[in-house]
Motif scaffolding. Sequence first.
Motif, PDB file in Angstrom:
ATOM      1  N   TYR A  64       6.583  11.022  -9.078  1.00 15.22           N
ATOM      2  CA  TYR A  64       6.580   9.676  -9.668  1.00 15.22           C
ATOM      3  C   TYR A  64       5.872   9.672 -11.019  1.00 15.22           C
ATOM      4  CZ  TYR A  64       5.551   4.867 -10.704  1.00 15.22           C
ATOM      5  OH  TYR A  64       5.458   3.670 -11.354  1.00 15.22           O
ATOM      6  N   ILE A  65       4.771  10.390 -11.123  1.00 16.97           N
ATOM      7  CA  ILE A  65       4.013  10.433 -12.387  1.00 16.97           C
ATOM      8  C   ILE A  65       4.885  10.961 -13.524  1.00 16.97           C
ATOM      9  CG2 ILE A  65       2.066  11.522 -13.565  1.00 16.97           C
ATOM     10  CD1 ILE A  65       0.593  11.460 -10.838  1.00 16.97           C
ATOM     11  N   LYS A  74       1.960   1.915  -3.462  1.00 13.34           N
ATOM     12  CA  LYS A  74       0.796   2.281  -4.288  1.00 13.34           C
ATOM     13  C   LYS A  74       0.447   3.756  -4.085  1.00 13.34           C
ATOM     14  CE  LYS A  74      -1.476  -2.223  -4.728  1.00 13.34           C
ATOM     15  NZ  LYS A  74      -2.679  -3.023  -4.389  1.00 13.34           N
ATOM     16  N   ALA A  75       0.559   4.210  -2.838  1.00  9.09           N
ATOM     17  CA  ALA A  75       0.289   5.626  -2.542  1.00  9.09           C
ATOM     18  C   ALA A  75       1.363   6.520  -3.159  1.00  9.09           C
ATOM     19  CB  ALA A  75       0.238   5.832  -1.029  1.00  9.09           C
ATOM     20  N   TYR A  76       2.605   6.029  -3.180  1.00  5.55           N
ATOM     21  CA  TYR A  76       3.715   6.793  -3.749  1.00  5.55           C
ATOM     22  C   TYR A  76       3.510   7.037  -5.245  1.00  5.55           C
ATOM     23  CZ  TYR A  76       8.484   7.952  -5.181  1.00  5.55           C
ATOM     24  OH  TYR A  76       9.582   8.572  -5.714  1.00  5.55           O
ATOM     25  N   ARG A  77       2.836   6.114  -5.921  1.00  2.00           N
ATOM     26  CA  ARG A  77       2.627   6.225  -7.361  1.00  2.00           C
ATOM     27  C   ARG A  77       1.698   7.387  -7.727  1.00  2.00           C
ATOM     28  NH1 ARG A  77       1.386   0.543 -10.131  1.00  2.00           N
ATOM     29  NH2 ARG A  77       1.764   1.875 -11.949  1.00  2.00           N
ATOM     30  N   LYS A  78       0.972   7.909  -6.742  1.00  2.00           N
ATOM     31  CA  LYS A  78       0.059   9.019  -7.004  1.00  2.00           C
ATOM     32  C   LYS A  78       0.749  10.379  -6.907  1.00  2.00           C
ATOM     33  CE  LYS A  78      -3.846   6.363  -5.214  1.00  2.00           C
ATOM     34  NZ  LYS A  78      -4.882   6.292  -4.146  1.00  2.00           N
ATOM     35  N   LYS A  79       1.995  10.374  -6.438  1.00  2.00           N
ATOM     36  CA  LYS A  79       2.713  11.636  -6.274  1.00  2.00           C
ATOM     37  C   LYS A  79       3.156  12.179  -7.633  1.00  2.00           C
ATOM     38  CE  LYS A  79       4.255  10.828  -1.557  1.00  2.00           C
ATOM     39  NZ  LYS A  79       5.395  10.852  -0.616  1.00  2.00           N
ATOM     40  N   ARG A  80       3.210  13.499  -7.719  1.00  2.00           N
ATOM     41  CA  ARG A  80       3.515  14.168  -8.987  1.00  2.00           C
ATOM     42  C   ARG A  80       4.906  13.780  -9.502  1.00  2.00           C
ATOM     43  NH1 ARG A  80       5.699  19.101 -10.751  1.00  2.00           N
ATOM     44  NH2 ARG A  80       4.685  19.919 -12.632  1.00  2.00           N
ATOM     45  N   GLU A 137       0.814  -1.215   0.000  1.00  2.00           N
ATOM     46  CA  GLU A 137       0.000   0.000   0.000  1.00  2.00           C
ATOM     47  C   GLU A 137       0.849   1.269   0.000  1.00  2.00           C
ATOM     48  OE1 GLU A 137      -3.210   0.297  -0.418  1.00  2.00           O
ATOM     49  OE2 GLU A 137      -3.372  -1.880  -0.644  1.00  2.00           O
ATOM     50  N   GLU A 175       7.675   8.338 -14.277  1.00  2.00           N
ATOM     51  CA  GLU A 175       7.124   7.197 -15.018  1.00  2.00           C
ATOM     52  C   GLU A 175       6.863   7.561 -16.474  1.00  2.00           C
ATOM     53  OE1 GLU A 175       3.159   4.321 -15.052  1.00  2.00           O
ATOM     54  OE2 GLU A 175       3.702   5.402 -13.214  1.00  2.00           O
TER      55      GLU A 175
END
Length: 218
Positions: free
Chosen positions: A123-124, A115-121, A112, A127
């Motif tokens: 990381y986006i 998964k929360a880290y993937r929502k950070k700007r 989890e 990626e």
Amino acid sequence: MQKLSPSFVKEKIVNISLRWKILILLMLFSNIVVLIVGLNMDGYRKLMLLFFYSFFSNAPISWVAPLMPQEPALLMYGAIYAPWLVAMTAGIATFNIELINYQILVPICNLEKLKAYRKKRFYIILERYFNLVPFLVIVFVGFTPVPHLPFRLLSVLTGYNIVKYAFASFLGRTSFYYIMALTGTFLHLPYWVYIAFLLVIIVIGLIIGLHSRKKMAN
């Protein structure tokens, strides 16, 4: 306890995914090649040691890598064997362990917290650029001193193909291994110099590791 009958074993093998079957076959083939060469050709037996050393030095366990730096070993082997042979031996070992690294990171990337880290700007954006040329990025990281773990995680998080990831790692790391082995052909230093170099890198790695853990704890 369920009896391991031939039919039970066959059923379990059939139920293994195609991806795992391919990975197992690739690893078995490369290991068999190394063993055949090492056991039947006396002059190349020492390469088996390099193979397993390279395998474990790229392991995902955090305390292994600082204790098994590859550079001194590659320089030393480069003074004994042809650089391309040294690079291929270490490269095949790296290909094998990177297949395992990827699989180990899959359940970690499903945590989890990540998964929360993937929502950070940040990381986006990371990626997005990684997905433009993921293969070339992994090759570049493998060839340079850039830390590999963040890009291993990124490869898993983005769902990049495991075989392509391992092959890109193989190309990048093998190129680096070749440069190191080629350098070793020109140096021809006494063995104690390589051992001293090895110890210095281990000490530096341990100091950095302890400092990072202390910083995280605080």
